[in-house]
Motif scaffolding. Structure first.
Motif, PDB file in Angstrom:
ATOM      1  N   SER A 198       0.808  -1.223   0.000  1.00  0.00           N
ATOM      2  CA  SER A 198       0.000   0.000   0.000  1.00  0.00           C
ATOM      3  C   SER A 198       0.841   1.272   0.000  1.00  0.00           C
ATOM      4  O   SER A 198       0.280   2.374  -0.003  1.00  0.00           O
TER       5      SER A 198
ATOM      6  N   PHE B  27      -1.206  10.653   2.504  1.00  0.00           N
ATOM      7  CA  PHE B  27      -2.616  10.551   2.874  1.00  0.00           C
ATOM      8  C   PHE B  27      -3.241   9.233   2.409  1.00  0.00           C
ATOM      9  O   PHE B  27      -4.050   8.640   3.133  1.00  0.00           O
ATOM     10  N   LEU B  28      -2.858   8.778   1.201  1.00  0.00           N
ATOM     11  CA  LEU B  28      -3.510   7.615   0.611  1.00  0.00           C
ATOM     12  C   LEU B  28      -3.059   6.300   1.247  1.00  0.00           C
ATOM     13  O   LEU B  28      -3.867   5.384   1.456  1.00  0.00           O
ATOM     14  N   SER B  29      -1.761   6.178   1.553  1.00  0.00           N
ATOM     15  CA  SER B  29      -1.258   4.919   2.114  1.00  0.00           C
ATOM     16  C   SER B  29      -1.906   4.569   3.460  1.00  0.00           C
ATOM     17  O   SER B  29      -2.352   3.423   3.638  1.00  0.00           O
ATOM     18  N   PRO B  30      -1.988   5.499   4.417  1.00  0.00           N
ATOM     19  CA  PRO B  30      -2.687   5.155   5.673  1.00  0.00           C
ATOM     20  C   PRO B  30      -4.142   4.773   5.439  1.00  0.00           C
ATOM     21  O   PRO B  30      -4.667   3.858   6.102  1.00  0.00           O
ATOM     22  N   ALA B  31      -4.798   5.462   4.495  1.00  0.00           N
ATOM     23  CA  ALA B  31      -6.198   5.131   4.206  1.00  0.00           C
ATOM     24  C   ALA B  31      -6.318   3.725   3.632  1.00  0.00           C
ATOM     25  O   ALA B  31      -7.226   2.969   4.011  1.00  0.00           O
ATOM     26  N   LEU B  32      -5.418   3.356   2.723  1.00  0.00           N
ATOM     27  CA  LEU B  32      -5.438   2.004   2.166  1.00  0.00           C
ATOM     28  C   LEU B  32      -5.149   0.953   3.234  1.00  0.00           C
ATOM     29  O   LEU B  32      -5.824  -0.084   3.313  1.00  0.00           O
TER      30      LEU B  32
ATOM     31  N   LEU C  22      -5.477   1.074   6.547  1.00  0.00           N
ATOM     32  CA  LEU C  22      -6.578   0.925   7.509  1.00  0.00           C
ATOM     33  C   LEU C  22      -7.833   0.394   6.830  1.00  0.00           C
ATOM     34  O   LEU C  22      -8.638  -0.291   7.457  1.00  0.00           O
ATOM     35  N   GLY C  23      -7.996   0.690   5.542  1.00  0.00           N
ATOM     36  CA  GLY C  23      -9.141   0.158   4.813  1.00  0.00           C
ATOM     37  C   GLY C  23      -9.041  -1.343   4.607  1.00  0.00           C
ATOM     38  O   GLY C  23     -10.035  -2.071   4.738  1.00  0.00           O
TER      39      GLY C  23
ATOM     40  N   VAL D 157      -9.593  -1.019  11.472  1.00  0.00           N
ATOM     41  CA  VAL D 157      -9.141  -0.282  12.651  1.00  0.00           C
ATOM     42  C   VAL D 157      -9.229  -1.224  13.834  1.00  0.00           C
ATOM     43  O   VAL D 157     -10.310  -1.515  14.345  1.00  0.00           O
TER      44      VAL D 157
ATOM     45  N   LEU E 277      -8.125   5.870  15.692  1.00  0.00           N
ATOM     46  CA  LEU E 277      -8.062   6.468  14.359  1.00  0.00           C
ATOM     47  C   LEU E 277      -7.750   7.960  14.425  1.00  0.00           C
ATOM     48  O   LEU E 277      -6.916   8.469  13.668  1.00  0.00           O
TER      49      LEU E 277
ATOM     50  N   PHE F 210      -4.224   9.791  12.822  1.00  0.00           N
ATOM     51  CA  PHE F 210      -4.142  10.882  11.848  1.00  0.00           C
ATOM     52  C   PHE F 210      -3.563  12.153  12.460  1.00  0.00           C
ATOM     53  O   PHE F 210      -2.923  12.945  11.765  1.00  0.00           O
TER      54      PHE F 210
END
Length: 441
Positions: free
Chosen positions: A182, A217-222, A224-225, A229, A235, A239
């Motif tokens: 990711s 921004f995108l890597s943490p979202a991927l 955790l997605g 969590v 969460l 952030f």
């Protein structure tokens, strides 16, 4: 013998030097033979004079074995310093975990000081002016970023879940493979390999800068997605930490790059030393996270680790092949983009990846195992990239020559068609004029 005597006399007597032109004029044929033998004698004498000292000089003794070993080790270390340091850091962490887990205060030194230093330098290195070139290769840039973030992570996530389902891997290593997949593209490595493979360097610069900025921004979202969590993750706190440790230092680095020229010049002048310091900070973070992992224990055995290494090699090889054929299909007449995309679609950064993982899973006892798949992927992509780069460069050159030949033939056909059209038009005009004249008569 007479010739030998004459040669000896000629070399020792200066008088003969003045008489030689007369003898040559009187008897040209013998003089020619004399000159030939004289030259041979002089050459022989010269060779004897040159070769004589060589017989007296003894050859230098071979270098001691320990010097050869040390030279080879230095050469290997210079090429693979990060890998060597990481291996030593993990071994030291295994030998005495409390040092890096407690006594060196990793909650301050590794989590804050080292991470802030890394991302300030990263911010100074990101060339945001390259973002203006986004629309020059818009579809290619979109494809590369989607493949790097989306396709690779989805494939690795699906495969790691399958390995979990069949109980082939422990949860920590399977999650670590997903986390690694990711992350964004590398910066320096992708530029070097793109250049050696004859790829489009401008596209490499843009995608490296853009991917790293978006990846914050995108890597943490991927991550955790995909992984969810979990209980130990707050969460909002994650952030908030990412904002302080990642986004803010990058913004400071960008500010220094744009508005503080002395700072920019200072970093540029001592770039080599700052790069080494950044590498040492990464190694220190790796050391502390593995100290924490070894102190708390893990759910992975040595066999699991070796299996994960083999699976990472399999995954990297698969996504490189998939990227290559996709690029050849979608960008048929762009061999330089194909070469750049092969590396850009599959590379993962360790410089931003390690601090990001540490920021997200700071309190997780398995943070070292979450990091380990990335530490395997990183040198593996360099080894595979270096191996295929010469073949890709040969392909790019051959493809460019073929495209140039096709373009030349196409232009030639267009020229011939234009000439034929003009001739047909002229013929029609003549025919019309003839018919007009006949009608008048």
């Amino acid at each position: 013998m007479p010739f030998g005597l004459s040669v000896h006399y000629h070399e020792s007597s200066p008088k003969n030097d003045t008489e030689e032109p007369t003898s040559k004029a009187e008897n040209p044929t013998p003089s020619k033979s004399y000159g030939t033998i004289e030259a041979a004698a002089e050459a022989g004498g010269a060779s004897q004079q040159v070769s004589q000292p060589e017989t007296d000089v003894t050859p230098a003794p071979p270098a001691p074995l320990y010097k050869c070993i040390w030279k080879g080790w230095c050469s290997f270390y210079n090429k693979n310093s990060f890998l060597v340091l990481v291996v030593f850091a993990i071994l030291i962490a295994y030998a005495y975990p409390p040092l890096g887990a407690e006594y060196l205060r990793p909650d301050i030194t590794a989590t804050w000081i080292a991470v802030l230093f890394i991302f300030v330098l990263a911010g100074m290195g990101i060339k945001t002016e390259e973002f203006a070139k986004a629309f020059q290769r818009f579809y290619f840039n979109v494809f590369l970023q989607v493949f790097n973030f989306g396709v690779v992570s989805a494939i690795v996530y699906g495969f790691s879940r399958f390995m979990l389902y069949v109980n082939a891997l422990p949860q920590s290593l399977a999650d670590g493979m997903t986390i690694c997949a990711s992350l964004p593209i590398t910066v320096n490595m992708v530029l070097v390999l793109t250049k050696s493979a004859g790829g489009d360097e401008a596209s490499a610069i843009f995608n490296a800068a853009f991917g790293n900025l978006v990846g914050v921004f995108l890597s943490p979202a991927l991550i955790l997605g995909y992984l969810g969590v979990k209980g130990e993750i707050d969460l909002g706190d994650v952030f908030f930490k990412l904002g302080l440790r990642v986004v803010l230092p990058i913004a400071v680095g960008q500010f220094l790059q744009k508005f503080v020229p002395p700072a920019k010049e200072f970093v540029k002048r001592y770039k080599k030393y700052f790069k080494e310091a950044q590498e040492y900070c990464l190694v220190f973070i790796v050391y502390t996270v593995f100290c924490k992992t070894f102190e708390n224990g893990s759910d992975a055995s040595a066999g699991d680790v070796f299996l994960m290494i083999a699976l990472q090699f399999l995954m990297l090889g698969f996504v490189m092949i998939l990227a290559w054929f996709s690029l050849r299909m979608l960008f048929r007449k762009e061999p330089t983009l194909q070469a750049m995309g092969l590396f850009g679609c599959t590379h993962k950064t360790v410089a931003m990846g390690v601090p990001l993982i540490n920021a997200i899973y700071e309190d997780n006892p398995f943070v070292g195992l979450y990091t380990l798949p990335l530490l395997i992927w990183h040198p593996m992509q360099l080894v595979l990239g270096t191996a295929v780069a010469p073949h890709v460069a040969a392909y790019v050159q051959k493809k460019q020559e073929l495209l140039a030949k096709e373009k030349e033939e196409h232009e030639k056909r267009d020229t011939e068609d234009t000439i034929k059209t003009m001739e047909m038009g002229a013929s029609i005009d003549v025919q019309n004029m003839t018919e007009h004249d006949n009608s008048q008569h």
